[in-house]
Design a protein around this motif. Structure first.
Motif, PDB file in Angstrom:
ATOM      1  N   LEU A   6       0.969  -1.484   0.099  1.00 58.84           N
ATOM      2  CA  LEU A   6      -0.149   0.146   0.145  1.00 58.84           C
ATOM      3  C   LEU A   6       0.617   0.951  -0.138  1.00 58.84           C
ATOM      4  O   LEU A   6       1.693   1.463   0.634  1.00 58.84           O
ATOM      5  CB  LEU A   6      -0.773  -0.044   1.391  1.00 58.84           C
ATOM      6  N   PRO A   7       0.636   2.307  -0.964  1.00 58.15           N
ATOM      7  CA  PRO A   7       1.471   3.708  -0.979  1.00 58.15           C
ATOM      8  C   PRO A   7       1.075   4.088   0.514  1.00 58.15           C
ATOM      9  O   PRO A   7      -0.146   4.036   0.823  1.00 58.15           O
ATOM     10  CB  PRO A   7       1.505   4.472  -1.818  1.00 58.15           C
ATOM     11  N   HIS A   8       2.610   4.672   0.664  1.00 56.36           N
ATOM     12  CA  HIS A   8       2.468   5.694   2.074  1.00 56.36           C
ATOM     13  C   HIS A   8       2.074   6.843   1.271  1.00 56.36           C
ATOM     14  O   HIS A   8       2.225   7.583   0.257  1.00 56.36           O
ATOM     15  CB  HIS A   8       3.529   5.955   2.330  1.00 56.36           C
ATOM     16  N   LEU A   9       1.205   7.841   1.685  1.00 53.68           N
ATOM     17  CA  LEU A   9       0.704   8.728   1.634  1.00 53.68           C
ATOM     18  C   LEU A   9      -0.136  10.039   2.637  1.00 53.68           C
ATOM     19  O   LEU A   9      -0.976   9.310   3.243  1.00 53.68           O
ATOM     20  CB  LEU A   9      -0.924   9.036   0.684  1.00 53.68           C
ATOM     21  N   ARG A  10      -0.196  10.926   2.952  1.00 53.89           N
ATOM     22  CA  ARG A  10       0.150  11.917   3.982  1.00 53.89           C
ATOM     23  C   ARG A  10      -1.376  11.838   4.058  1.00 53.89           C
ATOM     24  O   ARG A  10      -1.655  12.290   3.152  1.00 53.89           O
ATOM     25  CB  ARG A  10       0.625  12.790   4.302  1.00 53.89           C
ATOM     26  N   LEU A  11      -2.161  11.245   5.197  1.00 57.04           N
ATOM     27  CA  LEU A  11      -4.226  12.152   4.641  1.00 57.04           C
ATOM     28  C   LEU A  11      -4.077  13.490   5.373  1.00 57.04           C
ATOM     29  O   LEU A  11      -3.174  14.166   6.264  1.00 57.04           O
ATOM     30  CB  LEU A  11      -4.300  11.342   6.582  1.00 57.04           C
ATOM     31  N   PRO A  51      -9.278  10.548   3.206  1.00 55.07           N
ATOM     32  CA  PRO A  51      -9.514  11.555   3.447  1.00 55.07           C
ATOM     33  C   PRO A  51      -8.359  12.165   2.748  1.00 55.07           C
ATOM     34  O   PRO A  51      -7.126  12.056   3.421  1.00 55.07           O
ATOM     35  CB  PRO A  51      -9.432  11.975   4.753  1.00 55.07           C
ATOM     36  N   VAL A  52      -7.163  12.330   0.975  1.00 57.30           N
ATOM     37  CA  VAL A  52      -5.989  12.643   0.711  1.00 57.30           C
ATOM     38  C   VAL A  52      -6.157  13.204  -0.420  1.00 57.30           C
ATOM     39  O   VAL A  52      -7.199  13.582  -0.543  1.00 57.30           O
ATOM     40  CB  VAL A  52      -5.253  11.607   0.380  1.00 57.30           C
ATOM     41  N   ASP A  53      -5.338  14.052  -0.881  1.00 58.69           N
ATOM     42  CA  ASP A  53      -5.064  14.766  -2.015  1.00 58.69           C
ATOM     43  C   ASP A  53      -5.878  13.551  -3.092  1.00 58.69           C
ATOM     44  O   ASP A  53      -4.948  13.011  -3.590  1.00 58.69           O
ATOM     45  CB  ASP A  53      -3.777  15.621  -2.316  1.00 58.69           C
ATOM     46  N   ALA A  54      -6.970  14.408  -4.259  1.00 59.56           N
ATOM     47  CA  ALA A  54      -7.933  12.794  -4.190  1.00 59.56           C
ATOM     48  C   ALA A  54      -6.660  12.260  -6.142  1.00 59.56           C
ATOM     49  O   ALA A  54      -6.279  11.767  -6.107  1.00 59.56           O
ATOM     50  CB  ALA A  54      -8.616  13.735  -5.198  1.00 59.56           C
ATOM     51  N   PRO A  55      -5.503  13.629  -6.250  1.00 58.58           N
ATOM     52  CA  PRO A  55      -4.764  13.348  -7.576  1.00 58.58           C
ATOM     53  C   PRO A  55      -3.573  12.643  -7.681  1.00 58.58           C
ATOM     54  O   PRO A  55      -3.521  11.566  -7.836  1.00 58.58           O
ATOM     55  CB  PRO A  55      -4.416  14.352  -8.513  1.00 58.58           C
ATOM     56  N   ARG A  56      -2.923  13.051  -6.061  1.00 53.00           N
ATOM     57  CA  ARG A  56      -1.672  11.924  -5.628  1.00 53.00           C
ATOM     58  C   ARG A  56      -2.668  10.751  -5.394  1.00 53.00           C
ATOM     59  O   ARG A  56      -1.322   9.492  -5.805  1.00 53.00           O
ATOM     60  CB  ARG A  56      -1.059  12.827  -4.899  1.00 53.00           C
ATOM     61  N   TRP A  57      -3.566  10.147  -4.657  1.00 54.63           N
ATOM     62  CA  TRP A  57      -3.627   9.268  -4.036  1.00 54.63           C
ATOM     63  C   TRP A  57      -4.504   8.138  -5.818  1.00 54.63           C
ATOM     64  O   TRP A  57      -3.961   7.152  -5.825  1.00 54.63           O
ATOM     65  CB  TRP A  57      -5.436   9.595  -3.355  1.00 54.63           C
ATOM     66  N   ALA A  58      -4.722   9.034  -6.310  1.00 59.55           N
ATOM     67  CA  ALA A  58      -5.090   8.210  -7.845  1.00 59.55           C
ATOM     68  C   ALA A  58      -3.981   7.987  -8.667  1.00 59.55           C
ATOM     69  O   ALA A  58      -4.147   6.556  -9.374  1.00 59.55           O
ATOM     70  CB  ALA A  58      -5.690   8.910  -8.971  1.00 59.55           C
ATOM     71  N   ARG A  59      -3.006   8.766  -8.652  1.00 61.42           N
ATOM     72  CA  ARG A  59      -1.523   8.426  -9.258  1.00 61.42           C
ATOM     73  C   ARG A  59      -0.886   6.902  -8.002  1.00 61.42           C
ATOM     74  O   ARG A  59      -0.843   5.966  -9.157  1.00 61.42           O
ATOM     75  CB  ARG A  59      -1.253   9.853  -9.177  1.00 61.42           C
ATOM     76  N   LEU A  60      -1.024   7.327  -7.469  1.00 60.23           N
ATOM     77  CA  LEU A  60       0.154   6.451  -5.924  1.00 60.23           C
ATOM     78  C   LEU A  60      -1.127   5.294  -5.898  1.00 60.23           C
ATOM     79  O   LEU A  60       0.085   3.849  -6.451  1.00 60.23           O
ATOM     80  CB  LEU A  60       0.163   7.288  -4.847  1.00 60.23           C
ATOM     81  N   SER A  61      -2.455   4.947  -6.353  1.00 59.37           N
ATOM     82  CA  SER A  61      -2.719   3.417  -5.820  1.00 59.37           C
ATOM     83  C   SER A  61      -3.341   3.328  -7.129  1.00 59.37           C
ATOM     84  O   SER A  61      -3.484   1.717  -7.255  1.00 59.37           O
ATOM     85  CB  SER A  61      -4.516   4.351  -4.919  1.00 59.37           C
ATOM     86  N   VAL A  69      -9.817  -0.037  -2.872  1.00 60.38           N
ATOM     87  CA  VAL A  69      -7.900  -0.178  -3.028  1.00 60.38           C
ATOM     88  C   VAL A  69      -8.905  -1.881  -1.762  1.00 60.38           C
ATOM     89  O   VAL A  69      -9.040  -0.864  -0.677  1.00 60.38           O
ATOM     90  CB  VAL A  69      -7.235   0.216  -2.759  1.00 60.38           C
ATOM     91  N   LEU A  70      -8.498  -2.621  -2.012  1.00 61.90           N
ATOM     92  CA  LEU A  70      -8.961  -3.406  -1.023  1.00 61.90           C
ATOM     93  C   LEU A  70      -7.431  -3.809  -0.529  1.00 61.90           C
ATOM     94  O   LEU A  70      -6.546  -4.385  -1.481  1.00 61.90           O
ATOM     95  CB  LEU A  70      -9.803  -5.174  -1.051  1.00 61.90           C
ATOM     96  N   VAL A  71      -6.808  -4.049   0.810  1.00 63.27           N
ATOM     97  CA  VAL A  71      -5.420  -4.091   1.299  1.00 63.27           C
ATOM     98  C   VAL A  71      -5.701  -5.245   1.972  1.00 63.27           C
ATOM     99  O   VAL A  71      -6.682  -5.396   3.485  1.00 63.27           O
ATOM    100  CB  VAL A  71      -4.763  -2.742   1.838  1.00 63.27           C
ATOM    101  N   ARG A  72      -4.795  -6.478   1.810  1.00 60.56           N
ATOM    102  CA  ARG A  72      -4.673  -7.410   3.167  1.00 60.56           C
ATOM    103  C   ARG A  72      -4.280  -7.046   4.322  1.00 60.56           C
ATOM    104  O   ARG A  72      -3.729  -5.755   5.136  1.00 60.56           O
ATOM    105  CB  ARG A  72      -3.658  -8.048   2.459  1.00 60.56           C
ATOM    106  N   PRO A  73      -3.902  -7.166   5.653  1.00 56.02           N
ATOM    107  CA  PRO A  73      -3.763  -7.691   6.741  1.00 56.02           C
ATOM    108  C   PRO A  73      -2.285  -6.577   6.825  1.00 56.02           C
ATOM    109  O   PRO A  73      -1.565  -6.380   7.938  1.00 56.02           O
ATOM    110  CB  PRO A  73      -4.331  -8.320   7.679  1.00 56.02           C
ATOM    111  N   ASP A  74      -1.439  -7.543   5.591  1.00 57.20           N
ATOM    112  CA  ASP A  74      -0.303  -7.475   6.195  1.00 57.20           C
ATOM    113  C   ASP A  74       0.646  -6.177   4.799  1.00 57.20           C
ATOM    114  O   ASP A  74       1.276  -5.905   5.147  1.00 57.20           O
ATOM    115  CB  ASP A  74       1.207  -8.730   5.165  1.00 57.20           C
ATOM    116  N   GLY A  75      -0.809  -5.264   4.697  1.00 61.75           N
ATOM    117  CA  GLY A  75      -0.429  -4.037   3.951  1.00 61.75           C
ATOM    118  C   GLY A  75      -0.551  -3.775   2.756  1.00 61.75           C
ATOM    119  O   GLY A  75      -0.030  -3.104   1.849  1.00 61.75           O
TER     120      GLY A  75
END
Length: 109
Positions: A6-11, A51-61, A69-75
């Motif tokens: 999962l990409p890190h992005l400051r909320l 609740p993040v910057d939508a354009p940046r989230w779209a690019r990273l995710s 995005v569905l994330v497993r428990p291990d990230g």
């Protein structure tokens, strides 16, 4: 990409969470701008808004701002799509596909 971390992005905002990484818990986590009934009905999925910057989230995710995005428990990313699952049954289908050994949905009994 599914399988990657999962990409890190400051909320931008969010109680008790500083990063997208802080949103992941001990079960599957569904990250989407507007979690709703798709993650209800007793499924082992925790819906979380992103609740993040939508354009940046779209690019990273790799999904648009309306995506999920569905994330497993291990990230690690288990699944992603341009739109969240339509309902709990659709989300259950996603879980069945990703949890089966060959990636196909298990036969119905």
């Amino acid at each position: 990409m599914p399988g990657g971390r999962l990409p890190h992005l400051r909320l931008a905002e969010g109680p008790g969470a500083a990063s997208t990484l802080d949103l992941v818990g001990s079960g599957f986590t569904l990250l989407t701008p507007a979690p709703d009934a798709a993650a209800a009905a007793g499924l082992p999925v925790i819906p979380r808004p992103v609740p993040v910057d939508a354009p940046r989230w779209a690019r990273l995710s790799g999904v648009p701002a309306t995506g999920a995005v569905l994330v497993r428990p291990d990230g690690h990313l288990a699944w992603r799509a341009p739109h969240p699952p339509a309902d709990a049954a659709a989300l259950l289908g996603v879980l069945r596909r990703i949890l089966s050994a060959d990636g196909a949905a298990p036969p119905r009994r």
